[in-house]
Enzyme design. Structure first.
Site, PDB file in Angstrom:
ATOM      1  N   CYS A   1      27.069  54.246   2.877  1.00 36.84           N
ATOM      2  CA  CYS A   1      27.293  52.834   3.207  1.00 36.84           C
ATOM      3  C   CYS A   1      26.155  52.020   2.602  1.00 36.84           C
ATOM      4  O   CYS A   1      25.211  51.614   3.288  1.00 36.84           O
ATOM      5  CB  CYS A   1      27.375  52.645   4.720  1.00 36.84           C
ATOM      6  SG  CYS A   1      28.812  53.422   5.468  1.00 36.84           S
TER       7      CYS A   1
ATOM      8  N   GLU B   1      57.891  56.376  -6.675  1.00 37.06           N
ATOM      9  CA  GLU B   1      56.651  57.108  -6.433  1.00 37.06           C
ATOM     10  C   GLU B   1      56.751  58.501  -7.071  1.00 37.06           C
ATOM     11  O   GLU B   1      57.791  59.160  -6.981  1.00 37.06           O
ATOM     12  CB  GLU B   1      56.390  57.240  -4.932  1.00 37.06           C
ATOM     13  CG  GLU B   1      55.324  58.221  -4.514  1.00 37.06           C
ATOM     14  CD  GLU B   1      53.959  57.924  -5.123  1.00 37.06           C
ATOM     15  OE1 GLU B   1      53.297  58.889  -5.547  1.00 37.06           O
ATOM     16  OE2 GLU B   1      53.568  56.737  -5.168  1.00 37.06           O
TER      17      GLU B   1
ATOM     18  N   CYS C   1      42.807  48.150  -5.968  1.00 33.22           N
ATOM     19  CA  CYS C   1      41.539  48.570  -5.370  1.00 33.22           C
ATOM     20  C   CYS C   1      40.402  48.494  -6.377  1.00 33.22           C
ATOM     21  O   CYS C   1      39.297  48.960  -6.098  1.00 33.22           O
ATOM     22  CB  CYS C   1      41.662  49.990  -4.801  1.00 33.22           C
ATOM     23  SG  CYS C   1      42.045  51.251  -6.052  1.00 33.22           S
TER      24      CYS C   1
END
Length: 395
Positions: free
Chosen positions: A19, A278, A351
């Site tokens: 993080c 997909e 993303c």
């Protein structure tokens, strides 16, 4: 929105730096992420940026990918340190509470198997990873990644004990990864209990199989699908293609419901044709099950998204296309097909804003109407950004 900075003992002690920005106030993190997207995506009009969606500062991650370290009978569950030794992170605050609660129990059970953790420097050992996924209901999916049949047989032999130890487990499986490679799982998956984990997202529940992809932040995923649904309702297209549909999240959120009281929208929305594409046949099977359970009229096919679009001579072109590709983006071929098509509208969820910027540059036939950033991955530089595109007037 929480504005405090969570205190992480692991970070302060230098044991884990995953993080990267955990010491930065969450409001500042959000501001940096939106500024980065605005810089990378200058084609979005200033008034087109919708407010960023925060992902929280703790208890937000619905999936833990835990490296098994330590020694036989004394395993660690967390990450590997720079020296290849295991670093135990069982109290990591970014995991959902249901995941934190189960990690000590899993460690004790793995200790009892006597199996040796896999050592990367020595290229020896059996236990590689434990993957834990938590559904909003509190049910869990447990996956144990091992190297051989020996690991599989020992875990299988303790299935009754495992079920008693973790009664929340709806799915338990063992994945075999014999190779000395930096992968999180192998191709072979042996189911020991159940078949899929149910992720409740409003009026749709998605069924996740052990190797299915799902967004790591459930609350933000709901917002992501909700925003796409609002954009779809604005245009009310008669037909939608959801390319790279995974287990069907966007397709199912935007498809008509069989009940007139389900809030599916206008009359034309009730007749909307939705097709998800997909590559993973298992993901398609999950999407089809979700559609049946919810009474949703949607069709799914197992195919490569680009190959499907380029070869769709027998398919009428949709009025709206949704794309949600991996980090590399949709690529030159699919971008060229979209740009040369007559598809009026596109929703692109990404993303990776860098690959999104490249793909948008390859779509000059569209103009960006709106965009929104979703903080799917707090305390890191990663994010999700979604844009709405309309066909520009042809000259």
């Amino acid at each position: 929105m929480l504005v405090s900075t969570p205190r992480c003992d692991y970070f302060e002690a230098g044991r884990c730096r995953s993080c990267t920005f955990i010491e930065t106030p969450i409001v500042e993190q959000l501001g940096r992420k939106e500024a980065r997207c605005r810089e990378l995506l200058p084609s979005v009009p200033a008034a087109g940026w919708l407010p960023i969606v925060g992902g929280g500062d703790r208890d937000f991650r619905n999936k833990a990918k835990l490296v098994v370290g330590g020694a036989a009978g004394a395993v660690t569950l967390g990450i590997l340190g720079p020296d290849g030794a295991g670093v135990d992170l069982r109290d990591c605050l970014i995991q959902e509470p249901a995941i934190r609660a189960v990690i000590p129990r899993l460690a004790r059970l793995l200790d009892a198997t006597g199996l040796a953790p896999y050592s990367v420097p020595r290229r020896r050992g059996e236990l590689k990873y434990v993957h834990v996924t938590a559904a909003p209901s509190g049910e869990l999916m447990l996956r144990f990644v091992v190297r051989s049949e020996e690991g599989l047989s020992r875990i299988r032999a303790r299935l009754a004990e495992l079920r008693a130890t973790v009664p929340e487990a709806a799915v338990i499986s063992v994945n075999l990864l014999p190779e000395h490679v930096a992968l999180l799982e192998g191709e072979r998956e042996e189911l020991l209990l159940g078949s899929s984990l149910t992720m409740e997202l409003g009026d749709v529940s998605l069924h996740l199989r052990p190797q299915s992809f799902f967004q790591t932040n459930t609350a933000v995923a709901r917002e992501l699908y909700g925003q796409a649904t609002r954009w779809v309702e604005r245009f009310d297209p008669a037909s939608i293609w959801d390319l790279y549909c995974g287990v069907g999240g966007f397709a199912l959120a935007c498809a008509p419901r069989s009940s007139p009281d389900s809030g599916s929208g206008s009359d034309s929305g009730a007749a909307r044709r939705v097709l998800g594409v997909e590559l993973s046949a298992a993901a398609v099977a999950s999407a089809e099950r979700s559609a049946r359970d919810a009474g949703i009229d949607a069709r799914f096919v197992a195919a490569d998204a680009t190959a499907f679009a380029l070869g769709a001579a027998n398919e009428a072109l949709p009025e709206l296309v949704i794309v949600n590709p991996p980090r590399r983006g949709i690529g030159a071929e699919l971008a060229a097909w979209l740009d040369g098509s007559d598809v009026p509208s596109v929703i692109y969820s990404s993303c990776n804003p860098e690959s999104l910027a490249r793909d948008l540059a390859a779509l000059p036939g569209y103009r960006v109407c709106e965009a929104r950033v979703f903080d799917m991955f707090p305390h890191t530089g990663h994010l999700e950004v979604m844009v709405l595109l309309e066909r520009a007037a042809r000259v």
